[in-house]
Write a protein that holds these residues in place. Structure first.
Motif, PDB file in Angstrom:
ATOM      1  N   GLU A  10     -60.186 -94.647-111.268  1.00 56.12           N
ATOM      2  CA  GLU A  10     -61.530 -94.096-111.179  1.00 56.12           C
ATOM      3  C   GLU A  10     -61.787 -92.961-112.170  1.00 56.12           C
ATOM      4  N   GLY A  11     -60.754 -92.510-112.897  1.00 57.74           N
ATOM      5  CA  GLY A  11     -60.973 -91.531-113.940  1.00 57.74           C
ATOM      6  C   GLY A  11     -60.237 -90.213-113.805  1.00 57.74           C
ATOM      7  N   TYR A  12     -59.736 -89.875-112.621  1.00 60.27           N
ATOM      8  CA  TYR A  12     -58.985 -88.630-112.451  1.00 60.27           C
ATOM      9  C   TYR A  12     -57.772 -88.637-113.367  1.00 60.27           C
ATOM     10  N   HIS A  13     -57.471 -87.482-113.964  1.00 61.80           N
ATOM     11  CA  HIS A  13     -56.353 -87.367-114.903  1.00 61.80           C
ATOM     12  C   HIS A  13     -55.750 -85.979-114.764  1.00 61.80           C
ATOM     13  N   LYS A  14     -54.431 -85.899-114.708  1.00 59.15           N
ATOM     14  CA  LYS A  14     -53.744 -84.610-114.664  1.00 59.15           C
ATOM     15  C   LYS A  14     -52.489 -84.695-115.506  1.00 59.15           C
ATOM     16  N   GLU A  15     -52.255 -83.659-116.297  1.00 61.17           N
ATOM     17  CA  GLU A  15     -51.061 -83.589-117.138  1.00 61.17           C
ATOM     18  C   GLU A  15     -50.007 -82.699-116.484  1.00 61.17           C
ATOM     19  N   ASN A  16     -48.762 -82.862-116.936  1.00 58.67           N
ATOM     20  CA  ASN A  16     -47.628 -82.060-116.457  1.00 58.67           C
ATOM     21  C   ASN A  16     -47.533 -82.100-114.936  1.00 58.67           C
ATOM     22  N   ILE A  17     -47.329 -83.286-114.419  1.00 62.78           N
ATOM     23  CA  ILE A  17     -47.318 -83.500-112.976  1.00 62.78           C
ATOM     24  C   ILE A  17     -45.938 -83.268-112.367  1.00 62.78           C
ATOM     25  N   ASN A  18     -45.926 -83.211-111.038  1.00 66.39           N
ATOM     26  CA  ASN A  18     -44.671 -83.139-110.301  1.00 66.39           C
ATOM     27  C   ASN A  18     -44.717 -84.185-109.180  1.00 66.39           C
ATOM     28  N   PHE A  19     -43.695 -84.229-108.360  1.00 66.99           N
ATOM     29  CA  PHE A  19     -43.587 -85.261-107.340  1.00 66.99           C
ATOM     30  C   PHE A  19     -44.748 -85.210-106.349  1.00 66.99           C
ATOM     31  N   SER A  20     -45.223 -84.016-106.021  1.00 68.69           N
ATOM     32  CA  SER A  20     -46.332 -83.905-105.059  1.00 68.69           C
ATOM     33  C   SER A  20     -47.609 -84.552-105.593  1.00 68.69           C
ATOM     34  N   ASP A  21     -47.797 -84.580-106.905  1.00 69.60           N
ATOM     35  CA  ASP A  21     -48.959 -85.268-107.488  1.00 69.60           C
ATOM     36  C   ASP A  21     -48.868 -86.780-107.263  1.00 69.60           C
ATOM     37  N   ILE A  22     -47.667 -87.314-107.325  1.00 68.14           N
ATOM     38  CA  ILE A  22     -47.473 -88.744-107.071  1.00 68.14           C
ATOM     39  C   ILE A  22     -47.682 -89.040-105.589  1.00 68.14           C
ATOM     40  N   GLU A  23     -47.183 -88.179-104.712  1.00 74.88           N
ATOM     41  CA  GLU A  23     -47.419 -88.360-103.283  1.00 74.88           C
ATOM     42  C   GLU A  23     -48.911 -88.325-102.966  1.00 74.88           C
ATOM     43  N   LYS A  24     -49.645 -87.418-103.617  1.00 71.48           N
ATOM     44  CA  LYS A  24     -51.090 -87.338-103.414  1.00 71.48           C
ATOM     45  C   LYS A  24     -51.774 -88.613-103.915  1.00 71.48           C
ATOM     46  N   ALA A  25     -51.333 -89.153-105.035  1.00 66.57           N
ATOM     47  CA  ALA A  25     -51.915 -90.389-105.565  1.00 66.57           C
ATOM     48  C   ALA A  25     -51.731 -91.537-104.578  1.00 66.57           C
ATOM     49  N   ILE A  26     -50.574 -91.617-103.957  1.00 62.93           N
ATOM     50  CA  ILE A  26     -50.333 -92.669-102.965  1.00 62.93           C
ATOM     51  C   ILE A  26     -51.276 -92.486-101.781  1.00 62.93           C
ATOM     52  N   SER A  27     -51.430 -91.261-101.300  1.00 63.49           N
ATOM     53  CA  SER A  27     -52.365 -91.008-100.193  1.00 63.49           C
ATOM     54  C   SER A  27     -53.787 -91.355-100.597  1.00 63.49           C
ATOM     55  N   ASP A  28     -54.183 -90.967-101.791  1.00 66.52           N
ATOM     56  CA  ASP A  28     -55.546 -91.229-102.274  1.00 66.52           C
ATOM     57  C   ASP A  28     -55.813 -92.719-102.439  1.00 66.52           C
ATOM     58  N   ILE A  29     -54.838 -93.439-102.945  1.00 66.77           N
ATOM     59  CA  ILE A  29     -55.041 -94.863-103.226  1.00 66.77           C
ATOM     60  C   ILE A  29     -55.268 -95.667-101.948  1.00 66.77           C
ATOM     61  N   LEU A  30     -54.713 -95.203-100.851  1.00 62.89           N
ATOM     62  CA  LEU A  30     -54.860 -95.919 -99.588  1.00 62.89           C
ATOM     63  C   LEU A  30     -56.277 -95.857 -99.021  1.00 62.89           C
ATOM     64  N   ILE A  31     -57.079 -94.891 -99.477  1.00 62.07           N
ATOM     65  CA  ILE A  31     -58.460 -94.782 -98.989  1.00 62.07           C
ATOM     66  C   ILE A  31     -59.489 -95.244-100.024  1.00 62.07           C
ATOM     67  N   ARG A  32     -59.043 -95.731-101.171  1.00 62.54           N
ATOM     68  CA  ARG A  32     -59.947 -96.209-102.221  1.00 62.54           C
ATOM     69  C   ARG A  32     -60.406 -97.625-101.930  1.00 62.54           C
ATOM     70  N   ASP A  33     -61.523 -97.984-102.549  1.00 57.17           N
ATOM     71  CA  ASP A  33     -61.978 -99.370-102.449  1.00 57.17           C
ATOM     72  C   ASP A  33     -61.135-100.244-103.375  1.00 57.17           C
TER      73      ASP A  33
END
Length: 78
Positions: A10-33
């Motif tokens: 959907e366009g969100y972008h973040k540089e220099n990530i850590n593991f919590s950013d990946i965990e958040k992506a998994i949580s976010d993806i579960l509520i996306r269309d």
């Protein structure tokens, strides 16, 4: 140069990530269309390594012009 980043379909972008950013992506993806349910994690070493994951647990790992596709059994595998 950025060593790693995460990007959502959907366009969100973040540089220099850590593991919590990946965990958040998994949580976010579960509520996306279905249309916006994917994200990419990219890591640069000497080459770029990209892992794409969608909400249906389809995973594609891309490196050095090779792509490996995988169907994960659950989110813990991701």
């Amino acid at each position: 140069m950025t060593e790693n980043y995460i990007q959502y379909l959907e366009g969100y972008h973040k540089e220099n990530i850590n593991f919590s950013d990946i965990e958040k992506a998994i949580s976010d993806i579960l509520i996306r269309d279905n249309e916006h349910g994917a994200f990419w994690v990219s890591v640069y070493k000497e080459e770029e390594y990209v892992t794409e994951t969608d909400q249906f647990l389809n995973v594609a790992v891309v490196f050095n012009d090779y792509q490996i596709n995988y169907k994960a059994k659950n989110w813990k595998e991701i």
